[in-house]
Design an enzyme around this catalytic site. Structure first.
Site, mmCIF file in Angstrom:
data_model
loop_
_atom_site.group_PDB
_atom_site.id
_atom_site.type_symbol
_atom_site.label_atom_id
_atom_site.label_comp_id
_atom_site.label_asym_id
_atom_site.label_seq_id
_atom_site.Cartn_x
_atom_site.Cartn_y
_atom_site.Cartn_z
ATOM 1 N N ASP A 1 16.891 9.086 -21.804
ATOM 2 C CA ASP A 1 17.628 8.272 -22.769
ATOM 3 C C ASP A 1 17.299 6.806 -22.512
ATOM 4 O O ASP A 1 16.666 6.465 -21.511
ATOM 5 C CB ASP A 1 19.140 8.544 -22.719
ATOM 6 C CG ASP A 1 19.774 8.293 -21.365
ATOM 7 O OD1 ASP A 1 19.032 8.085 -20.382
ATOM 8 O OD2 ASP A 1 21.008 8.311 -21.269
ATOM 9 N N TYR B 1 17.351 2.786 -21.545
ATOM 10 C CA TYR B 1 17.930 2.056 -20.418
ATOM 11 C C TYR B 1 19.324 1.560 -20.811
ATOM 12 O O TYR B 1 19.521 1.048 -21.915
ATOM 13 C CB TYR B 1 17.048 0.877 -20.030
ATOM 14 C CG TYR B 1 15.663 1.265 -19.565
ATOM 15 C CD1 TYR B 1 15.483 2.046 -18.426
ATOM 16 C CD2 TYR B 1 14.528 0.845 -20.262
ATOM 17 C CE1 TYR B 1 14.209 2.400 -17.990
ATOM 18 C CE2 TYR B 1 13.256 1.197 -19.839
ATOM 19 C CZ TYR B 1 13.097 1.971 -18.699
ATOM 20 O OH TYR B 1 11.840 2.332 -18.288
ATOM 21 N N HIS C 1 8.857 14.346 -11.918
ATOM 22 C CA HIS C 1 9.267 13.100 -12.567
ATOM 23 C C HIS C 1 8.737 11.910 -11.771
ATOM 24 O O HIS C 1 8.653 11.959 -10.541
ATOM 25 C CB HIS C 1 10.797 13.045 -12.658
ATOM 26 C CG HIS C 1 11.301 12.036 -13.633
ATOM 27 N ND1 HIS C 1 11.424 10.696 -13.319
ATOM 28 C CD2 HIS C 1 11.687 12.160 -14.922
ATOM 29 C CE1 HIS C 1 11.885 10.041 -14.369
ATOM 30 N NE2 HIS C 1 12.050 10.903 -15.360
#
Length: 224
Positions: A70, A72, A188
């Site tokens: 999503d 910042y 990630h």
């Protein structure tokens, strides 16, 4: 957010063919977000940037897909593109790792608009967030848009490459026809990823080699 949605609908974007926009799901999400605004929440990014990933990279132009979580949650930092940073402070840790892997000079900043304009679809799993509350809108219904967009790219005849980083992005590999598209998975880029399986995974070089093998122009991943 309803106004931002209507403005996006008026744009005639090729993404508007997705069921998310055609069957009312987008209106439900907009109503939930507007409810939070009415309650006093500061929703980010700015309304004209909420659908920016879809505006900058039309469906027919997508060559690569990168999925984020999503925006910042600090006002002024996000510009509607996954991982892209336009704030005044230090680059976010994950973005620093990404840019180092891409061979980009950090001094060029973190605005990934040049990637989007080359066909890199930088889509977050939620297009809105609340100031200071990362993940606040992840359960608002935005995930349907992400799933449909991934399927839409997969269903096109033109080949594309999907760079799936982290568990949330990798879970969407099942939506992709891997016989026709390139799918490169890794951990990630966050420094909190204890496996440290993003640095050295060469996602950008692998993507360009795959695109070139399909007769598509490689992407210039450097900024500046």
């Amino acid at each position: 957010m309803a106004d931002a949605l209507e403005a996006f609908r008026a744009s005639g974007s090729s993404w508007l063919t997705l069921p998310f926009f055609a069957d009312g799901q987008a209106d439900v999400v907009a109503a939930r977000v507007d409810g939070r605004i009415a309650a006093g929440a500061q929703v980010l990014p700015a309304p004209d940037r909420i659908f920016r990933a879809l505006r900058e990279t039309p469906l027919q132009d997508v060559k690569a897909v990168i999925l984020g979580q999503d925006p910042y949650p600090t006002p002024g930092d996000a510009n509607g593109l996954a991982f892209s940073f336009v704030g005044a402070g230090r680059l976010p840790a994950s973005l620093r790792v990404i840019l180092a892997e891409a061979g980009s000079d950090r001094a060029a900043g973190g605005d990934l608009t040049p990637w989007a304009r080359q066909g890199v679809f930088l889509l977050n799993s939620a297009l809105t967030v609340e100031a200071g509350k990362s993940g606040a809108h992840l359960r608002y219904g935005w995930a349907a848009l992400t799933d449909e967009a991934v399927r839409a790219v997969s269903d096109r005849p033109e080949p594309a490459v999907f760079l799936l980083w982290g568990a949330q992005a990798r879970a969407r590999a099942a939506l992709i026809d891997a016989d026709r598209h390139g799918v490169f998975e890794s951990g990630h880029p966050s420094p909190l990823n204890r496996a440290r399986d993003f640095p050295g995974s060469d996602p950008f070089g692998r993507a360009n080699r795959w695109l070139a093998a399909q007769g598509r122009r490689p992407i210039d991943w450097r900024l500046g």
